[in-house]
Design a protein around this motif. Sequence first.
Motif, PDB file in Angstrom:
ATOM      1  N   SER A 104       1.161  -1.356  -0.167  1.00 47.66           N
ATOM      2  CA  SER A 104      -0.010  -0.076  -0.143  1.00 47.66           C
ATOM      3  C   SER A 104       0.999   1.520  -0.043  1.00 47.66           C
ATOM      4  N   PHE A 105       0.298   2.207  -0.143  1.00 49.99           N
ATOM      5  CA  PHE A 105       1.229   3.811  -0.406  1.00 49.99           C
ATOM      6  C   PHE A 105       1.329   4.036   0.569  1.00 49.99           C
ATOM      7  N   ILE A 106       0.625   3.912   2.125  1.00 51.91           N
ATOM      8  CA  ILE A 106       0.847   4.448   3.157  1.00 51.91           C
ATOM      9  C   ILE A 106       1.570   3.142   3.902  1.00 51.91           C
ATOM     10  N   THR A 107       2.149   1.944   3.307  1.00 51.17           N
ATOM     11  CA  THR A 107       3.359   1.312   4.023  1.00 51.17           C
ATOM     12  C   THR A 107       4.648   2.093   3.262  1.00 51.17           C
ATOM     13  N   ARG A 108       4.860   1.927   2.023  1.00 48.08           N
ATOM     14  CA  ARG A 108       5.297   2.195   0.975  1.00 48.08           C
ATOM     15  C   ARG A 108       6.189   3.693   0.791  1.00 48.08           C
ATOM     16  N   MET A 109       5.124   5.042   1.821  1.00 44.75           N
ATOM     17  CA  MET A 109       5.625   6.263   2.517  1.00 44.75           C
ATOM     18  C   MET A 109       6.473   6.306   2.927  1.00 44.75           C
ATOM     19  N   HIS A 110       7.046   5.532   3.695  1.00 46.09           N
ATOM     20  CA  HIS A 110       8.377   5.505   4.204  1.00 46.09           C
ATOM     21  C   HIS A 110       9.262   5.332   4.055  1.00 46.09           C
ATOM     22  N   MET A 150      -6.005   7.519   2.682  1.00 53.61           N
ATOM     23  CA  MET A 150      -6.115   9.296   2.372  1.00 53.61           C
ATOM     24  C   MET A 150      -5.480  10.101   3.693  1.00 53.61           C
ATOM     25  N   LYS A 151      -5.287  10.164   4.884  1.00 55.25           N
ATOM     26  CA  LYS A 151      -5.474  10.857   5.679  1.00 55.25           C
ATOM     27  C   LYS A 151      -4.368  10.621   6.376  1.00 55.25           C
ATOM     28  N   GLU A 152      -3.694   9.630   6.381  1.00 56.73           N
ATOM     29  CA  GLU A 152      -2.438   9.332   6.941  1.00 56.73           C
ATOM     30  C   GLU A 152      -1.366   9.294   6.350  1.00 56.73           C
ATOM     31  N   LEU A 153      -2.138   9.159   5.003  1.00 52.93           N
ATOM     32  CA  LEU A 153      -0.681   9.508   3.934  1.00 52.93           C
ATOM     33  C   LEU A 153      -0.618  11.089   3.859  1.00 52.93           C
ATOM     34  N   VAL A 154      -0.999  11.669   3.063  1.00 49.33           N
ATOM     35  CA  VAL A 154      -1.722  13.660   3.760  1.00 49.33           C
ATOM     36  C   VAL A 154      -0.758  13.890   4.408  1.00 49.33           C
TER      37      VAL A 154
END
Length: 225
Positions: A104-110, A150-154
């Motif tokens: 997921s994006f919220i995993t890979r954003m790190h 989305m909230k976690e991402l932004v």
Amino acid sequence: MKKYLLIVSVALAALCGSAAKPYKVSILGDSYSTFERHVQPDTNYVWYFDGENKPERTDVNALGDTWWSQFIHDTGFELVKNNSFSGSTICHTGYNGEDYSGRSFITRMHYLGNPDIILVFGATNDLWANVPLEADSTLTDPLYAFRPAMKELVTGLPALYPGAKIYFMLNDEIGGDVRDIIIEECDRQRIPVLRLESIDKRMGHPSKAGMAEINRQLKEFLRIE
């Protein structure tokens, strides 16, 4: 929209004010931003392959056909990391309700290195996979739903990369509640959204012409000649 353009113009003026070094770009994306041997880590799934592909699938056959390669070439910026994964969702829910937390994006954003600019190009698979939009009692973790993710991402990206300018690239075919949530959550964090228009595609993915149009619209959005 006007306030977003002002934010973008000011941000890019600050970034491009010095010619001492190229500015560093990282991409957090899905299949639209993949190319064989040019994603990190290289275990990420890709949609676009080097060489001849089935014409009905895509006419993007070379690295230089991709929107992001063209963008880096045209701007002279430095690509730090392209962490794109074909089929990935923003949230932890994937196709057929499968657990996509590993991609997921919220995993890979790190894992984006140390960029000056972050280009986020996603949510197409959340739409196609019909993921849950809001958290409810059926979910063990709210991040398996789109709005909380989305909230976690932004909120997470600015915290992880406090010096970076973040932009969300919105696929032109994303509409309805998914589109509304993206715009609402980005607006809350003052993250500019590039609302792409009229992108040519094959099998739901940007063609060579579509890639060139994405690059053109991105440069126009960022006020880059």
